[in-house]
Write a protein that holds these residues in place. Structure first.
Motif, PDB file in Angstrom:
ATOM      1  N   LEU A 109       0.710  -1.447  -0.178  1.00  0.00           N
ATOM      2  CA  LEU A 109       0.085  -0.095  -0.404  1.00  0.00           C
ATOM      3  C   LEU A 109       0.866   1.109  -0.145  1.00  0.00           C
ATOM      4  O   LEU A 109       0.100   2.374  -0.844  1.00  0.00           O
ATOM      5  N   ALA A 110       1.667   1.052   0.609  1.00  0.00           N
ATOM      6  CA  ALA A 110       2.557   2.416   0.874  1.00  0.00           C
ATOM      7  C   ALA A 110       3.506   2.687  -0.448  1.00  0.00           C
ATOM      8  O   ALA A 110       3.535   4.085  -0.619  1.00  0.00           O
ATOM      9  N   PRO A 111       4.270   2.088  -0.878  1.00  0.00           N
ATOM     10  CA  PRO A 111       4.564   2.088  -2.124  1.00  0.00           C
ATOM     11  C   PRO A 111       3.015   2.899  -3.639  1.00  0.00           C
ATOM     12  O   PRO A 111       4.154   3.496  -4.184  1.00  0.00           O
ATOM     13  N   LEU A 112       2.995   2.048  -3.791  1.00  0.00           N
ATOM     14  CA  LEU A 112       1.245   2.279  -4.292  1.00  0.00           C
ATOM     15  C   LEU A 112       0.770   3.786  -4.253  1.00  0.00           C
ATOM     16  O   LEU A 112       1.296   4.678  -5.106  1.00  0.00           O
ATOM     17  N   VAL A 113       0.794   4.541  -3.068  1.00  0.00           N
ATOM     18  CA  VAL A 113       0.445   4.838  -2.623  1.00  0.00           C
ATOM     19  C   VAL A 113       1.467   6.470  -2.861  1.00  0.00           C
ATOM     20  O   VAL A 113       1.281   7.605  -3.595  1.00  0.00           O
TER      21      VAL A 113
END
Length: 76
Positions: free
Chosen positions: A52-56
């Protein structure tokens, strides 16, 4: 000459792959002095941190890159 270079590249690739497959992770099991591992992450924490963090971050960076071109409109 082209066949010789291709054969050489194939041999180097095969040898490197074979060496990687034969190496063992045995040294990963031994503890070093001063090693202090933390507690394990849960499934939700792992997915949040590594998915989730890399996608955000990607969405934020892509939005910042596209922002200047959105305000200009279409060129004719």
């Amino acid at each position: 000459m082209d066949k010789r270079n291709a054969l050489r590249a194939g041999a180097v690739t095969a040898a490197a792959t074979l060496m990687m497959l034969m190496s063992s992770p045995a040294m990963a099991l031994t503890r070093d002095d001063g090693d202090d591992p933390g507690s394990a992450l849960g499934v939700a924490q792992t997915l949040g941190l590594f998915v989730l963090a890399p996608l955000v971050l990607f969405a934020i960076i892509a939005g910042l890159v596209m922002l200047p071109s959105l305000g200009k409109g279409k060129k004719k």
